[in-house]
Design a protein around this motif. Sequence first.
Motif, short mmCIF file in Angstrom:
data_model
loop_
_atom_site.label_atom_id
_atom_site.label_comp_id
_atom_site.label_asym_id
_atom_site.label_seq_id
_atom_site.Cartn_x
_atom_site.Cartn_y
_atom_site.Cartn_z
N PRO A 50 0.81 -1.22 0.00
CA PRO A 50 0.00 0.00 0.00
C PRO A 50 0.84 1.26 0.00
CG PRO A 50 -0.03 -1.03 2.16
CD PRO A 50 0.63 -2.01 1.23
N GLY A 51 2.13 1.14 0.38
CA GLY A 51 2.99 2.31 0.35
C GLY A 51 3.17 2.87 -1.04
N LYS A 52 2.90 2.07 -2.07
CA LYS A 52 2.99 2.55 -3.45
C LYS A 52 1.88 3.55 -3.77
CE LYS A 52 5.15 -1.73 -5.08
NZ LYS A 52 5.01 -2.94 -5.92
N ARG A 53 0.84 3.55 -2.95
CA ARG A 53 -0.27 4.48 -3.15
C ARG A 53 -0.17 5.69 -2.21
NH1 ARG A 53 -2.35 -0.71 -3.33
NH2 ARG A 53 -3.14 -0.69 -1.19
N ALA A 54 0.96 5.82 -1.55
CA ALA A 54 1.12 6.89 -0.56
C ALA A 54 1.40 8.24 -1.21
CB ALA A 54 2.26 6.54 0.40
N ASP A 55 1.06 9.27 -0.48
CA ASP A 55 1.43 10.64 -0.82
C ASP A 55 2.86 10.85 -0.33
OD1 ASP A 55 1.85 13.38 -0.90
OD2 ASP A 55 0.41 13.83 0.68
N PRO A 56 3.80 11.22 -1.21
CA PRO A 56 5.18 11.42 -0.77
C PRO A 56 5.32 12.36 0.42
CG PRO A 56 5.06 11.46 -3.16
CD PRO A 56 3.64 11.44 -2.66
N LYS A 57 4.40 13.32 0.54
CA LYS A 57 4.45 14.26 1.67
C LYS A 57 3.75 13.71 2.92
CE LYS A 57 4.72 18.43 -1.21
NZ LYS A 57 4.09 19.74 -1.53
N LYS A 58 3.00 12.63 2.74
CA LYS A 58 2.29 11.98 3.85
C LYS A 58 1.41 12.99 4.60
CE LYS A 58 6.40 10.68 4.76
NZ LYS A 58 7.05 10.79 3.44
N ALA A 59 0.75 13.84 3.83
CA ALA A 59 -0.04 14.93 4.40
C ALA A 59 -1.19 14.42 5.25
CB ALA A 59 -0.57 15.83 3.29
N SER A 60 -1.76 13.27 4.92
CA SER A 60 -2.90 12.76 5.68
C SER A 60 -2.52 12.49 7.14
CB SER A 60 -3.44 11.48 5.04
OG SER A 60 -2.53 10.40 5.20
N LEU A 61 -1.25 12.20 7.37
CA LEU A 61 -0.77 12.01 8.74
C LEU A 61 -0.34 13.34 9.35
CD1 LEU A 61 1.41 8.78 8.26
CD2 LEU A 61 -0.92 8.92 9.16
N TYR A 62 0.52 14.08 8.65
CA TYR A 62 1.09 15.29 9.20
C TYR A 62 0.05 16.39 9.41
CZ TYR A 62 5.88 13.62 8.88
OH TYR A 62 7.04 12.92 9.08
N ASP A 63 -0.98 16.44 8.59
CA ASP A 63 -1.99 17.49 8.73
C ASP A 63 -3.03 17.19 9.79
OD1 ASP A 63 -0.67 18.76 6.71
OD2 ASP A 63 -2.19 18.38 5.16
N ASN A 64 -3.08 15.94 10.26
CA ASN A 64 -4.12 15.56 11.21
C ASN A 64 -3.61 15.16 12.59
OD1 ASN A 64 -6.79 15.51 9.58
ND2 ASN A 64 -5.34 14.44 8.25
N ALA A 65 -2.34 14.88 12.72
CA ALA A 65 -1.77 14.57 14.02
C ALA A 65 -1.61 15.84 14.84
CB ALA A 65 -0.41 13.89 13.84
#
Length: 368
Positions: A50-65
């Motif tokens: 599933p990491g192949k479908r990730a956002d390189p910036k990982k915004a879904s984690l960084y913007d919500n933590a």
Amino acid sequence: MAPNTTTPTETISEQFQKLDLKALAREKGAYQVYPKIHYPPLEAFEHDDPGKRADPKKASLYDNATKIFDMTPVLGTTIEGLQLSQLTDQQKSDLALLAAERGVVFFPNQDIDPYQGVEFGKYFGRLHIHNTTGHPENLPEVTSIFHDETNPQVVKYLEARSADEAWHSDITYENQPAGLTFLKIDTLPPMGGDTLWASAYEAYDRLSPAMQKFVEGLEAVHDGQIHQDRSRRAGTFIRRDFVESIHPVVRTHPLTGWKGLFVQPGFTKRIVGLSNKESRLMLDFLFKHVSGGHDFQLRFKWTEDTVAVWDNRATFHCAIFDYFTAKLGRRHGWRVTPTAEKPYFDPNSKSRRQDLAEKAALATSTKE
């Protein structure tokens, strides 16, 4: 025929009462079962990371933590304010990439239970059902972590070896070993019981260029003899025949493209093509290189209900049993382990340092 792994499309039966493993461990004690079930050999499969479908910036984690911080320059990140039990698919994919890059990610104060953990883990790959270890009733995909000084078999085992012999990546004796591992610790002694992680990327980068060139392309034999011996001492049933697998000494991570050292004393036995003496000398050097690499290691002091998510393709780890001899109490938790691709080495892949340096140089030139 009994299953050998669970697939992402399967669900847990709700026809039984859910177990509270934390309460069982504290109030009842040992609750694990060791069923006499013989599983067939594991079958090869195409791993969809599933990491192949990730956002390189990982915004879904960084913007919500509420808080995210790195723990060392090369290894370990802590995320606060997110519950694994509530992550979206995008957040799970971003977590897979973050774990691949940072090696291990910690989530404190988690409410996820082992039933949710099984469903969560399936997103990342086929879950491994262990050949020998105890698990909760009706949860064969869950490995129970249950240790205290009342277990004479474990005490005897620990007294016969030093801590640096316990470094490993999970189940590397399998043809397609672990990708991520999810471990929740919910019961701790008042002190001790830490876990060490080391970066496989940096372990490679810290080798000299001549040594890097020598080990690239070599292959090593991995086996699960240590688990077989432990099972026989304890008198428990071996539920699947152990296999012997050959993996590259340096592997390429499919998400980062980085080279990482892939040998450890837990399961790596010999290097293919070298004499026994040459193999032993080389493996002893590489094992000591990892265990002595304090500048690319992380020692984590657990707090109860923290979940560690680590990528076995990018790290080694080692549990510390210092609380045993002091008879300080019990350490309990549970883990699920998705399996991944067969390890491979791409001669065109880059080291972590090389790739990051090239990207930094490109970014600088673009600004100028």
